[in-house]
Design an enzyme around this catalytic site. Sequence first.
Site, PDB file in Angstrom:
ATOM      1  N   HIS A   1      -2.653-155.537-103.247  1.00  0.00           N
ATOM      2  CA  HIS A   1      -4.084-155.800-102.999  1.00  0.00           C
ATOM      3  C   HIS A   1      -4.237-156.614-101.728  1.00  0.00           C
ATOM      4  CE1 HIS A   1      -4.045-154.862-107.274  1.00  0.00           C
ATOM      5  NE2 HIS A   1      -5.289-154.477-107.106  1.00  0.00           N
TER       6      HIS A   1
ATOM      7  N   LYS B   1     -31.340-142.261 -86.032  1.00  0.00           N
ATOM      8  CA  LYS B   1     -31.915-140.925 -85.811  1.00  0.00           C
ATOM      9  C   LYS B   1     -31.856-140.480 -84.352  1.00  0.00           C
ATOM     10  CE  LYS B   1     -34.898-140.661 -89.763  1.00  0.00           C
ATOM     11  NZ  LYS B   1     -36.173-140.510 -90.382  1.00  0.00           N
TER      12      LYS B   1
ATOM     13  N   LYS C   1      -0.148-148.244-106.386  1.00  0.00           N
ATOM     14  CA  LYS C   1      -1.561-148.627-106.237  1.00  0.00           C
ATOM     15  C   LYS C   1      -1.705-149.470-104.963  1.00  0.00           C
ATOM     16  CE  LYS C   1      -5.328-151.097-108.564  1.00  0.00           C
ATOM     17  NZ  LYS C   1      -5.675-152.165-109.509  1.00  0.00           N
TER      18      LYS C   1
ATOM     19  N   ASP D   1     -38.406-134.132 -90.509  1.00  0.00           N
ATOM     20  CA  ASP D   1     -39.496-135.108 -90.634  1.00  0.00           C
ATOM     21  C   ASP D   1     -40.794-134.566 -90.044  1.00  0.00           C
ATOM     22  OD1 ASP D   1     -38.059-137.164 -91.830  1.00  0.00           O
ATOM     23  OD2 ASP D   1     -37.477-138.066 -89.923  1.00  0.00           O
TER      24      ASP D   1
HETATM   25  P1  NAP Z   1     -36.458-146.572 -86.206  1.00  0.00           P
HETATM   26  O1  NAP Z   1     -36.063-145.402 -85.397  1.00  0.00           O
HETATM   27  O2  NAP Z   1     -35.500-147.688 -86.366  1.00  0.00           O
HETATM   28  O3  NAP Z   1     -37.821-147.157 -85.595  1.00  0.00           O
HETATM   29  C1  NAP Z   1     -38.446-148.248 -86.165  1.00  0.00           C
HETATM   30  C2  NAP Z   1     -39.810-148.462 -85.525  1.00  0.00           C
HETATM   31  O4  NAP Z   1     -40.458-149.521 -86.222  1.00  0.00           O
HETATM   32  C3  NAP Z   1     -39.726-148.882 -84.071  1.00  0.00           C
HETATM   33  O5  NAP Z   1     -40.829-148.362 -83.396  1.00  0.00           O
HETATM   34  C4  NAP Z   1     -39.805-150.408 -84.167  1.00  0.00           C
HETATM   35  O6  NAP Z   1     -40.370-151.026 -83.044  1.00  0.00           O
HETATM   36  C5  NAP Z   1     -40.771-150.564 -85.308  1.00  0.00           C
HETATM   37  N1  NAP Z   1     -40.602-151.846 -85.988  1.00  0.00           N
HETATM   38  C6  NAP Z   1     -39.524-152.273 -86.678  1.00  0.00           C
HETATM   39  N2  NAP Z   1     -39.749-153.502 -87.189  1.00  0.00           N
HETATM   40  C7  NAP Z   1     -40.996-153.847 -86.783  1.00  0.00           C
HETATM   41  C8  NAP Z   1     -41.803-155.004 -86.968  1.00  0.00           C
HETATM   42  N3  NAP Z   1     -41.353-156.041 -87.692  1.00  0.00           N
HETATM   43  N4  NAP Z   1     -43.030-155.046 -86.424  1.00  0.00           N
HETATM   44  C9  NAP Z   1     -43.485-153.998 -85.702  1.00  0.00           C
HETATM   45  N5  NAP Z   1     -42.768-152.872 -85.483  1.00  0.00           N
HETATM   46  C10 NAP Z   1     -41.539-152.799 -86.010  1.00  0.00           C
HETATM   47  O7  NAP Z   1     -36.886-146.122 -87.673  1.00  0.00           O
HETATM   48  P2  NAP Z   1     -37.483-144.728 -88.178  1.00  0.00           P
HETATM   49  O8  NAP Z   1     -36.359-143.875 -88.626  1.00  0.00           O
HETATM   50  O9  NAP Z   1     -38.434-144.213 -87.167  1.00  0.00           O
HETATM   51  O10 NAP Z   1     -38.248-145.178 -89.508  1.00  0.00           O
HETATM   52  C11 NAP Z   1     -39.504-145.853 -89.447  1.00  0.00           C
HETATM   53  C12 NAP Z   1     -40.145-145.921 -90.824  1.00  0.00           C
HETATM   54  O11 NAP Z   1     -40.391-144.618 -91.299  1.00  0.00           O
HETATM   55  C13 NAP Z   1     -39.264-146.558 -91.894  1.00  0.00           C
HETATM   56  O12 NAP Z   1     -39.781-147.780 -92.242  1.00  0.00           O
HETATM   57  C14 NAP Z   1     -39.293-145.676 -93.105  1.00  0.00           C
HETATM   58  O13 NAP Z   1     -39.876-146.330 -94.192  1.00  0.00           O
HETATM   59  C15 NAP Z   1     -40.196-144.558 -92.702  1.00  0.00           C
HETATM   60  N6  NAP Z   1     -39.569-143.272 -93.028  1.00  0.00           N
HETATM   61  C16 NAP Z   1     -40.236-142.450 -93.879  1.00  0.00           C
HETATM   62  C17 NAP Z   1     -39.702-141.237 -94.184  1.00  0.00           C
HETATM   63  C18 NAP Z   1     -40.413-140.347 -95.133  1.00  0.00           C
HETATM   64  O14 NAP Z   1     -39.952-139.231 -95.361  1.00  0.00           O
HETATM   65  N7  NAP Z   1     -41.509-140.762 -95.675  1.00  0.00           N
HETATM   66  C19 NAP Z   1     -38.502-140.820 -93.619  1.00  0.00           C
HETATM   67  C20 NAP Z   1     -37.864-141.687 -92.770  1.00  0.00           C
HETATM   68  C21 NAP Z   1     -38.402-142.913 -92.473  1.00  0.00           C
HETATM   69  P3  NAP Z   1     -39.458-151.521 -81.807  1.00  0.00           P
HETATM   70  O15 NAP Z   1     -39.257-150.298 -80.939  1.00  0.00           O
HETATM   71  O16 NAP Z   1     -40.308-152.538 -81.176  1.00  0.00           O
HETATM   72  O17 NAP Z   1     -38.191-152.048 -82.371  1.00  0.00           O
END
Ligand code: NAP
Length: 504
Positions: A116, A285, A141, A321
């Site tokens: 371990h 992404k 193991k 998406d």
């Molecule tokens: P991402 O690529 O990491 O982008 C995050 C975005 O949120 C960026 O524009 C970031 O701004 C902004 N952000 C993060 N924290 C923030 C804060 N405290 N205040 C203001 N803006 C903030 O993430 P993503 O993959 O696009 O996902 C974004 C959201 O989509 C997630 O929260 C998730 O819940 C949702 N989502 C939903 C689905 C669905 O099928 N419903 C699927 C995937 C994701 P900056 O550029 O300034 O950092």
Amino acid sequence: MICIPIVANNLEDALHDTAEASKVADIVELRIDYIKNVDLKRLLEKCTKPVIVTNRPVREGGKFDGSEEERIELLKLALQLQADYVDVEHDSIQHICRGTGRLAHTNKTKLIVSYHNFRETPGDLTDIYKRLSQSGVDIVKIVTYANSITDNVRIYQLLKQSQMPMISFCMGELGIISRILYKRFGSYLTFASLRTGKESAPGQISIHELLNTYQAQKQDKQSSIYGLIGNPVAHSISPIIHNTLFKEMNFNSVYVPFKVDNIGEFIKEFRGLDVKGYSVTIPHKESVVKYLDAVDPIAKKIGAVNTIVNRGGQLVGFNTDCEAAIKVLEGVNQVCSKGERSFVLTKDVHLKGKKVTLIGAGGVARAIAFGLKERQAQITIINRNYERAQSLARDVGCLCKKFDDLQALDTDILINATPVGMFPKINETPFDKNKLKSNMIVFDTIYNPIETKLLHDAKTQGCKTINGLSMFIHQAAAQFKLWTGQMPSVEIIEKIACEKLTMG
Ligand code: NAP
């Protein structure tokens, strides 16, 4: 085989837990180092399943703090009592085996020699294996600690090379996949806790989770691996959804969470594991795109991938998406919170010419922005990082504004594509409640919780609302179809997701 360790600290609890574990496990491990005044004979008599007797010293991560002589005597007693398996630490094996010569009474018992490492997955794994495999035992193991998700691949390669039965996996949160995929990796067994709080090592998941979420009994060496790349991934509902779909639709496949920091290294190292498909989430992404062999034209235009398909070793990126978000905005059935189905809220929303404010400029925002542009909506991007907003607005051909201008915007549709309001920070919202107008449509892409503070405020103000779960369901269904060629039931996904999210 699944082994449940018994970590009770007194005989009575140990007997009780052993009886419970025997109902669900293939093997029970009696951790006699946990038990004060152990009565080994009685415990072995009560066991209805094969037993491993382990008396782990503190130096190997166990609880036995007596003398080494006492510890070895207890192991020898286990051999005399003909326990099915006895685990002996690599640095004590000479007390039981000399070269290939074993103590006389070890014939009926399978001997496990164990190593371990609670700090790391060391570089000399093959040397450790060679040394252990030459000690005259039945099973080797080797259990290490994963400091990187790619340590799991090294354990997989070690297991592949092994010439004898071997138990091997990584401990820690990053090692969980090696415990779940033990059959595919070729490990003799895996360990699971009787229930949460009864773990004998870091990263050990419960038997309930192993059997129900990951369908461990149905996996075999041929099982296809799928998974979610992201960070964090621990609270994702994707494993329960895709594993249930695989079970219902008779696919020999398993879906696991991959907590990934370094996306380039992950994609490179995991090619060796022949993972058949990935979902991709925050924050990878966009960054994953450059490590793929090919990207579908829509995903390329968006610049973000949420689905990867392994086509004969070629990793191809897609984006489901975009289609899912536009579908829910254009008016499919709304999935509601707390298990009830709500009415169709957004039927026939024509996006053409609508003023849309999109908060966020990350992967999801990009997908939605390109979809909206195709529908000729008037889009304004607002993002915390203004340069990122400008860059997306340039790519799409739309307006962008500074984050401080958000509350003053006149808009028909407001979309939150940021994690603001997501579990566990459920009291946060990106938009002032008093600025919401009753003629607005508010779409929050967050699905955990199903009703975010933003959506709650919007409902209170009389707005039409769309939650992220409806988008999530459609993107997951499209993803499953890309992997398997078969369209799953959207109703099943909705049912599982609602159950999981409302249970908390
Ligand atoms: P991402 O690529 O990491 O982008 C995050 C975005 O949120 C960026 O524009 C970031 O701004 C902004 N952000 C993060 N924290 C923030 C804060 N405290 N205040 C203001 N803006 C903030 O993430 P993503 O993959 O696009 O996902 C974004 C959201 O989509 C997630 O929260 C998730 O819940 C949702 N989502 C939903 C689905 C669905 O099928 N419903 C699927 C995937 C994701 P900056 O550029 O300034 O950092």
